[in-house]
Write an enzyme that holds these catalytic residues in place. Structure first.
Site, PDB file in Angstrom:
ATOM      1  CG  ASP A 183      -0.202  -0.235   2.536  1.00  0.00           C
ATOM      2  OD1 ASP A 183       1.036  -0.385   2.505  1.00  0.00           O
ATOM      3  OD2 ASP A 183      -0.851  -0.285   3.598  1.00  0.00           O
ATOM      4  CG  HIS A 184       3.498   2.357   2.950  1.00  0.00           C
ATOM      5  ND1 HIS A 184       2.553   1.532   3.496  1.00  0.00           N
ATOM      6  CD2 HIS A 184       3.817   3.235   3.933  1.00  0.00           C
ATOM      7  CE1 HIS A 184       2.317   1.905   4.752  1.00  0.00           C
ATOM      8  NE2 HIS A 184       3.079   2.942   5.039  1.00  0.00           N
ATOM      9  CG  ASP A 240       2.267   1.263   9.311  1.00  0.00           C
ATOM     10  OD1 ASP A 240       2.832   1.639   8.259  1.00  0.00           O
ATOM     11  OD2 ASP A 240       1.517   2.003   9.975  1.00  0.00           O
ATOM     12  NE  ARG A 299       3.132   9.286  12.406  1.00  0.00           N
ATOM     13  CZ  ARG A 299       3.469   8.007  12.432  1.00  0.00           C
ATOM     14  NH1 ARG A 299       3.951   7.423  11.345  1.00  0.00           N
ATOM     15  NH2 ARG A 299       3.357   7.314  13.531  1.00  0.00           N
ATOM     16  CB  SER A 345       7.142   5.711  10.993  1.00  0.00           C
ATOM     17  OG  SER A 345       8.528   5.475  10.892  1.00  0.00           O
ATOM     18  NE  ARG A 352       9.507   5.856   8.237  1.00  0.00           N
ATOM     19  CZ  ARG A 352       9.092   7.063   7.866  1.00  0.00           C
ATOM     20  NH1 ARG A 352       9.956   8.028   7.621  1.00  0.00           N
ATOM     21  NH2 ARG A 352       7.811   7.313   7.707  1.00  0.00           N
TER      22      ARG A 352
HETATM   23  C1  MIC Z   1       4.104   6.259   8.340  1.00  0.00           C
HETATM   24  O1  MIC Z   1       2.921   6.558   8.436  1.00  0.00           O
HETATM   25  O2  MIC Z   1       5.023   6.999   8.718  1.00  0.00           O
HETATM   26  C2  MIC Z   1       4.458   4.906   7.750  1.00  0.00           C
HETATM   27  C3  MIC Z   1       5.082   5.167   6.451  1.00  0.00           C
HETATM   28  O3  MIC Z   1       3.292   4.162   7.554  1.00  0.00           O
HETATM   29  C4  MIC Z   1       5.391   4.208   8.734  1.00  0.00           C
HETATM   30  C5  MIC Z   1       5.952   2.945   8.243  1.00  0.00           C
HETATM   31  C6  MIC Z   1       7.084   3.136   7.284  1.00  0.00           C
HETATM   32  O4  MIC Z   1       7.868   4.059   7.442  1.00  0.00           O
HETATM   33  O5  MIC Z   1       7.188   2.316   6.384  1.00  0.00           O
HETATM   34  C7  MIC Z   1       4.758   3.916  10.083  1.00  0.00           C
HETATM   35  O6  MIC Z   1       3.842   4.589  10.474  1.00  0.00           O
HETATM   36  O7  MIC Z   1       5.228   3.022  10.803  1.00  0.00           O
HETATM   37 FE1  SF4 Z   2      -0.012   4.740   5.163  1.00  0.00          FE
HETATM   38 FE2  SF4 Z   2       1.338   5.385   7.364  1.00  0.00          FE
HETATM   39 FE3  SF4 Z   2      -0.148   7.194   6.076  1.00  0.00          FE
HETATM   40 FE4  SF4 Z   2      -1.334   5.248   7.357  1.00  0.00          FE
HETATM   41  S1  SF4 Z   2      -0.083   6.846   8.244  1.00  0.00           S
HETATM   42  S2  SF4 Z   2      -1.845   5.968   5.316  1.00  0.00           S
HETATM   43  S3  SF4 Z   2       0.059   3.551   7.033  1.00  0.00           S
HETATM   44  S4  SF4 Z   2       1.690   6.181   5.295  1.00  0.00           S
END
Ligand code: MIC
Ligand code: SF4
Length: 639
Positions: free
Chosen positions: A64-65, A119, A379, A535, A537
């Site tokens: 999905d990313h 995630d 975010r 996140s 990550r």
């Molecule tokens: C995000 O919302 O920052 C992400 C991208 O979903 C991350 C995961 C990632 O960095 O792959 C998260 O929330 O953990």
């Molecule tokens: Fe995707 Fe992270 Fe954004 Fe949720 S917060 S939509 S998991 S990138």
């Protein structure tokens, strides 16, 4: 003494430790999820454990990313994920099928079960009454292999809801209010449990908006009871068999209670660049808007889309506004088509984006220079949208839609009331976007496909005895993983390639950091409070590790990031006296002696500019062993 709902689920899954707040516990994990941007690493790590099939009740790999595919990298990753899932007993949700958290609660989440996901918004599942926790990829790999998930036992904060939301006030405003009161640090070390009569007025998708954004509080998880509303939702998903009622005892004891009267809430917005900079929308009213985005795992349910469509119906967005929508799943999208909502959006002038994270993680739809972007996301960290000088405000779907029409920030309660969306009797169920794994027999022959973008996981080495190194970077409070390891369309494709992605480490703050780190053969980073929030990550630990960072010293750490640092073999140390933060300057050379012995004791001395600065390691015995071995994989391999 009665138990909270979270404690009940923890008790039922406890495999080690005592559930006393702050002490390490180990939990049996029923379900796991990964997404593609963290999943490739998690599966490489899982493969390195040599286990033939996952040992969870359900594991799902979502894509999905990383779906732009502007080169071979994303597509390589997708092939790898599909093949690794098929072979090891994991369900595979194809690109376009939807955002992991939305699809997971629609199709797989079960009240009372434990779920960990690579995630940070995995706690979305708490809206169904599961104990759902975000974790680093390595922890998810261990859980897939049947290992326990370790975490410090959280304290349980009660958020007691009374009353009912007024028309055009949204579940998003509830969580923004919690953020306003508790801030991005307020949930650290806690599970947020929602109770009270007000809970009954919120649908499962609304509850999931609230649990989703509990991640921004720094909370370990957030949870709602599983009740008649949960039952109705699961029945509409044709999963009545997964329903079980779950709630806290009437005499449960919480560490603290926050009371919110839903009837008193007004539409709220989080201002740039932090989800807790919350003010009433009315205070921002009239500010010109360039862009509006409706979607993300926080607000992309059918209910959210219905609300936004009700505001937009029969109207056209302002000429200078660009509106984009990304429905959370194919189920949401097909229901929107069936109910005519899609046309409401198209007729109003919206752009229809894919059912993915998209703009939320800077994968397209970046705002114009200096643009004001209203987003229903979770975010708004600096630069995350892909435009460094953009101003991103986090709002409800109602506020977003209202502002798209007027072209200025608009309080939706100044518009005629819209009807509260009704839960469909039955959702449109079509799981063609989810591929089941191969049988055990078939899996033996199956091959895992690795393209050139999939680089092996860099090996760690045991912790040094002593270090004399430069302070390579000093940063302030609340540094996010988006600062440490930025995402976006240029960087995300390298999530399976640690050497390459490391070139972008800290690039939002200091582009010279990776070069300086490599040139000096490593060093340390100094941070303020809540270092590594945001996140899950693990790249925010793996990249610094690849660049030679062995120690990060901060006033305090965010939970998932601290665990990821340990798993990557980086020692997270905390100033015993936070005032010492001021003494350590970027560019200084510092020395730490007897690192291995100090780790045993838990206290360290940092020699910096002729002074001894006392530091401590807030680590469980298991984590100390991981660090001595050089990281979780090295530790696991040694057993
Ligand atoms: C995000 O919302 O920052 C992400 C991208 O979903 C991350 C995961 C990632 O960095 O792959 C998260 O929330 O953990
Ligand atoms: Fe995707 Fe992270 Fe954004 Fe949720 S917060 S939509 S998991 S990138």
């Amino acid at each position: 003494m009665g138990k909270t709902l979270a404690e009940k689920i923890i008790d039922a899954h406890l495999v080690s430790g005592e559930p006393i707040p702050g002490r390490e516990i180990g939990l049996r994990i029923d379900q796991t999820l990964t997404q593609d941007a963290t999943g490739t690493m998690a599966y490489l790590e899982f493969e390195s454990m040599g286990i033939p099939r996952v040992r969870t009740e359900r594991s799902v790999a979502y894509v999905d990313h990383n779906t732009l595919q502007s080169g071979f990298e994303n597509a390589d990753d997708h092939r790898y994920l599909a093949s690794v899932a098929a072979k090891y007993g994991i369900w595979y949700s194809r690109p376009g099928n939807g955002i992991c958290h939305q699809v997971h609660y629609e199709r797989f989440g079960i009240p009372g079960k434990t779920l960990i996901g690579s995630d940070s918004h995995t706690p979305t599942g708490g809206g169904l009454g599961m104990l759902a926790i975000g974790a680093g990829g390595m922890d998810v790999a261990v859980a897939m292999a049947g290992g326990a998930y370790h975490l410090p036992m959280p304290r349980i904060i009660e958020v007691r809801l009374t009353g009912a939301l007024r028309p055009n006030v949204s579940a998003k405003d509830v969580i923004l209010e919690v953020l306003r009161r508790l801030t991005v640090k307020g949930g650290v070390g806690a599970i947020i449990e929602y109770t009270g009569e007000g809970v009954k007025t919120l649908s499962v998708p609304e509850r999931c908006t609230i649990t989703n954004m509990g991640a921004e509080l720094g909370a370990t998880s957030s949870i709602f009871p599983s009740d008649e509303i949960t039952k109705e939702f699961l029945a509409a998903e044709d999963r009545l068999g997964d329903y079980r009622p779950m709630k806290a005892d009437a005499d449960a004891v919480y560490s603290e209670t926050v009371e919110i009267n839903l009837s008193e809430l007004v539409p709220l917005a989080a201002c740039p660049h932090s989800p807790d900079r919350v003010v009433p929308v009315s205070e921002l009213a009239g500010k010109r808007v360039d862009q509006v985005a409706i979607g993300s795992c926080t607000n992309s349910s059918l209910s959210d889309m219905t609300k936004a469509a009700s505001v937009l119906r029969g109207k056209v967005i302002a000429d200078h506004v660009s509106l984009g929508i990304s429905p959370g799943s194919r189920q949401v999208l097909t229901m929107m088509t069936e109910q005519g909502l899609l046309n409401d959006f198209i007729d109003a002038g919206a752009r229809i984006l894919e059912c993915t994270c998209g703009p939320c993680i800077g994968m397209g739809f970046s705002p114009n220079s200096g643009g004001v972007s209203l987003r229903t996301f979770n975010r708004n960290f600096l630069g995350r949208s892909g435009t460094k000088d953009a101003e991103v405000y986090l709002v409800s779907p109602e506020t977003a839609a209202a502002s798209a029409i007027t072209g200025v920030i608009t309080d939706p309660t100044t518009l005629p009331p819209i009807e509260k969306p009704k839960l469909p009797k039955r959702f449109r169920i079509n799981d063609s976007g989810i591929i089941p794994p191969l049988s055990e027999e078939e899996a033996k022959e199956a091959e895992v496909v690795r393209g050139p973008n999939i680089k092996p996981f860099p090996k760690g080495n045991p912790l040094e005895k002593e270090l004399t190194v430069p302070v390579l970077l000093k940063v302030e409070d609340n540094i996010t993983t988006d600062h440490i390891m930025p995402a976006g369309s240029k960087i995300l494709p390298y999530r399976s390639n640690i050497p390459k992605i490391s070139e972008f480490c800290f690039s939002v703050i200091d582009e010279t950091f990776p070069r300086r780190a490599l040139e000096s053969g490593g060093g340390i980073i100094v941070g303020g409070e809540n270092y590594g929030q945001g996140s899950s990550r693990e790249h925010a630990a793996l990249a610094p590790r690849y660049l030679g960072i062995r120690i990060v010293i901060a006033k305090s750490f965010a939970r998932i990031h601290a665990a990821n640092l340990v798993n990557a073999g980086i020692l997270p140390l905390v100033f015993i006296d936070p005032a010492d933060y001021d003494w350590v300057e970027q560019g200084m050379t510092v020395t730490i002696h007897d690192i291995r012995e100090s780790l045993e004791k838990g206290t360290f001395d940092l020699k910096a500019a002729g002074r001894m600065i006392p530091l401590k390691a807030e680590l469980a015995p298991r984590q100390k062993e991981i660090l001595l071995a050089g990281g979780l994989l090295e530790y696991a391999a040694a057993r």
